[in-house]
Motif scaffolding. Sequence first.
Motif, PDB file in Angstrom:
ATOM      1  N   LEU A  22      -2.725   6.210  -6.452  1.00  0.00           N
ATOM      2  CA  LEU A  22      -4.084   6.305  -5.922  1.00  0.00           C
ATOM      3  C   LEU A  22      -4.751   4.926  -5.898  1.00  0.00           C
ATOM      4  O   LEU A  22      -5.361   4.538  -4.892  1.00  0.00           O
ATOM      5  N   ALA A  23      -4.613   4.180  -6.988  1.00  0.00           N
ATOM      6  CA  ALA A  23      -5.194   2.836  -7.055  1.00  0.00           C
ATOM      7  C   ALA A  23      -4.601   1.942  -5.967  1.00  0.00           C
ATOM      8  O   ALA A  23      -5.322   1.135  -5.356  1.00  0.00           O
ATOM      9  N   THR A  24      -3.313   2.082  -5.711  1.00  0.00           N
ATOM     10  CA  THR A  24      -2.656   1.313  -4.648  1.00  0.00           C
ATOM     11  C   THR A  24      -3.331   1.572  -3.314  1.00  0.00           C
ATOM     12  O   THR A  24      -3.711   0.638  -2.600  1.00  0.00           O
ATOM     13  N   PHE A  25      -3.494   2.845  -2.964  1.00  0.00           N
ATOM     14  CA  PHE A  25      -4.026   3.177  -1.650  1.00  0.00           C
ATOM     15  C   PHE A  25      -5.512   2.863  -1.512  1.00  0.00           C
ATOM     16  O   PHE A  25      -5.960   2.450  -0.442  1.00  0.00           O
ATOM     17  N   VAL A  26      -6.278   3.005  -2.576  1.00  0.00           N
ATOM     18  CA  VAL A  26      -7.697   2.647  -2.525  1.00  0.00           C
ATOM     19  C   VAL A  26      -7.844   1.135  -2.316  1.00  0.00           C
ATOM     20  O   VAL A  26      -8.599   0.693  -1.446  1.00  0.00           O
ATOM     21  N   ALA A  27      -7.117   0.355  -3.098  1.00  0.00           N
ATOM     22  CA  ALA A  27      -7.190  -1.103  -2.955  1.00  0.00           C
ATOM     23  C   ALA A  27      -6.648  -1.546  -1.598  1.00  0.00           C
ATOM     24  O   ALA A  27      -7.184  -2.471  -0.975  1.00  0.00           O
ATOM     25  N   MET A  28      -5.605  -0.887  -1.119  1.00  0.00           N
ATOM     26  CA  MET A  28      -5.018  -1.219   0.176  1.00  0.00           C
ATOM     27  C   MET A  28      -6.027  -0.962   1.294  1.00  0.00           C
ATOM     28  O   MET A  28      -6.236  -1.808   2.174  1.00  0.00           O
TER      29      MET A  28
END
Length: 104
Positions: free
Chosen positions: A33-39
């Motif tokens: 989730l953190a990956t996709f939010v930051a992305m």
Amino acid sequence: MPWVLLTIAGLLEIVWAYYMKLSDGFSKPWPTLATFVAMFASFGLLSLAMKQLPLGTSYMVWTGIGALGAFVVGIVILGEAVTPLRLVAAAMLLGGLVLMKLAS
């Protein structure tokens, strides 16, 4: 202002690269989730910066910040190897970023 947006976008690229590593192939939900939010945030800020900056400059600086930042995070946080050749490669990337900024 576009340079500030571009810098933040590049820093967020470091964040998503780090959390992608922690996600273990997207098998862990919170790092994924953190990956996709930051992305999403990184791409969004990059697109805003590109309204006023050239494509080549924007993309090179964005990926350069991400690459150098991920390199540092890999060494400092993940314990990756520091070798003279890796340091020379990182220095060359940094030199390219500085030259691209000066050329703008």
